[in-house]
Design an enzyme around this catalytic site. Sequence first.
Site, mmCIF file in Angstrom:
data_model
loop_
_atom_site.group_PDB
_atom_site.id
_atom_site.type_symbol
_atom_site.label_atom_id
_atom_site.label_comp_id
_atom_site.label_asym_id
_atom_site.label_seq_id
_atom_site.Cartn_x
_atom_site.Cartn_y
_atom_site.Cartn_z
ATOM 1 N N LYS A 189 0.830 -1.210 0.000
ATOM 2 C CA LYS A 189 0.000 0.000 0.000
ATOM 3 C C LYS A 189 0.870 1.268 0.000
ATOM 4 O O LYS A 189 2.075 1.190 0.194
ATOM 5 C CB LYS A 189 -0.969 -0.032 1.188
ATOM 6 C CG LYS A 189 -1.912 -1.251 1.144
ATOM 7 C CD LYS A 189 -2.933 -1.190 0.018
ATOM 8 C CE LYS A 189 -3.519 -2.528 -0.396
ATOM 9 N NZ LYS A 189 -4.441 -3.164 0.514
HETATM 10 C C1 LIG Z 1 -5.434 -4.291 0.920
HETATM 11 C C2 LIG Z 1 -6.900 -4.091 0.918
HETATM 12 C C3 LIG Z 1 -7.686 -4.354 2.056
HETATM 13 C C4 LIG Z 1 -7.170 -5.063 3.257
HETATM 14 O O1 LIG Z 1 -6.103 -4.487 3.878
HETATM 15 P P1 LIG Z 1 -5.163 -5.397 4.822
HETATM 16 O O2 LIG Z 1 -4.333 -4.389 5.544
HETATM 17 O O3 LIG Z 1 -4.366 -6.277 3.917
HETATM 18 O O4 LIG Z 1 -6.038 -6.171 5.732
HETATM 19 C C5 LIG Z 1 -9.028 -4.023 2.024
HETATM 20 N N1 LIG Z 1 -9.589 -3.485 0.927
HETATM 21 C C6 LIG Z 1 -8.879 -3.262 -0.194
HETATM 22 C C7 LIG Z 1 -9.573 -2.649 -1.372
HETATM 23 C C8 LIG Z 1 -7.523 -3.565 -0.244
HETATM 24 O O5 LIG Z 1 -6.826 -3.367 -1.368
#
Ligand SMILES: *Cc1c(COP(=O)(O)O)cnc(C)c1O
Length: 409
Positions: A189
């Site tokens: 991210k």
């Molecule tokens: C990455 C992601 C999540 C979940 O995040 P985590 O930190 O991996 O639990 C939720 N929604 C979307 C759209 C994502 O890309």
Amino acid sequence: MTSEMYVPFHRPSIGDEELRVVCETLRSGWLTTGEKTADLERSFCARHQAKHGVALSSGTAALHLALAGLDIGPGDEVITTPLTFCATVNAILHVGAKPVLADVLPDGNIDPDEIRRAITVRTKGVIPVHYGGLPCNMEAIWSIAAEHGLHVVEDAAHAAGAGYKGRPIGANGGGAESAAVAFSFYATKNITTGEGGFLTTPNPELAERVRSLSLHGIKKDAWKRYRKGGSWEYSVVECGFKYNLSDLNAALGVAQLGRIDELTEARLRIRRKYDEAFEGVPELETPPDRADCEHAWHLYVLRLSLEDLEGDRADFANDLLAAGVGISVHFIPIQMHPFYLEWSDGKPCCPRSEALFKRIISLPLFPGMTDDEIQHVIESVITIVAARRKRGMAQPLSSAARAAGQSTL
Ligand SMILES: *Cc1c(COP(=O)(O)O)cnc(C)c1O
């Protein structure tokens, strides 16, 4: 340009400050939730103009606890988009509610008109996802929610650093707003803590409830019980979860947050280079942007005009992989996964998400990309388009495309 070059889909951007603060935390004698986590909460809220914030172990945890904290549960329906990661719908299922999918607009974000159509007497909430970092049309969503008394929980996993109508995503106190906004600090991210998440909310009671739910449902500041001056006494007031963020992860987050503008700017620069290279190519459609928001460019989702190309998206993706370009597809629509059948009525749904899915490829886009890497991605895409072009004269193939073509024969 050598065809041995490999550009990964993602490489995290970890600087000296990240190394320093993590080592400092390791030496500090305190590894789990503590001062570093409190630091991250303060600085994240300040940067995002949020009133209250809780650091959590993942974005999924933030979504789950937002719904749990809002008392959404069995018998309730929550509307969300099919073009998301499974975490979004799993969070709805974890609280015992029913996910209801509303189809997307051409930009990949949930269509407010489809939300309206999906509302029933059981609808309690809506989870819009800022797809790829492009903010949803929140004005429309907030007004539908206000009309029907629904909670809005934004899935801002892609949107740290994004802005909407002059305010950061996650901001509070400037007019209409969501009940909660959930961020992810997963390794890929825009800012990362390795694993981690964050919830912002205008509501102090919701923040306190989420904090308690993140530590077994223990009332108030349970993490302080092993600190100097902490008390051995604690009371469990409900059955919570183990979703707190460690200080090790939080330290990384503080350092990453300090670089958020630099990291976003680096993403923008790559996006501009891609746009310049692909805008004149009729077989390619570049990802949309809007003037009323600041796109976080978490993803660069290229759209193929398949009617003008030989083969399908899988062929194009295989050519890119063979040319040494790490790609991904965001996302396989939720209803196309086998588990969907368990909670859907088995009816086909969201055709627009499936049509979009067929033609999308996410290209590498991360702040540490070198100019050579960016150039390799661009040349590989252009070469593959030339090799697969239906109309006009056959184009001369570069060695990369020839190598790619051979590997798919
Ligand atoms: C990455 C992601 C999540 C979940 O995040 P985590 O930190 O991996 O639990 C939720 N929604 C979307 C759209 C994502 O890309």
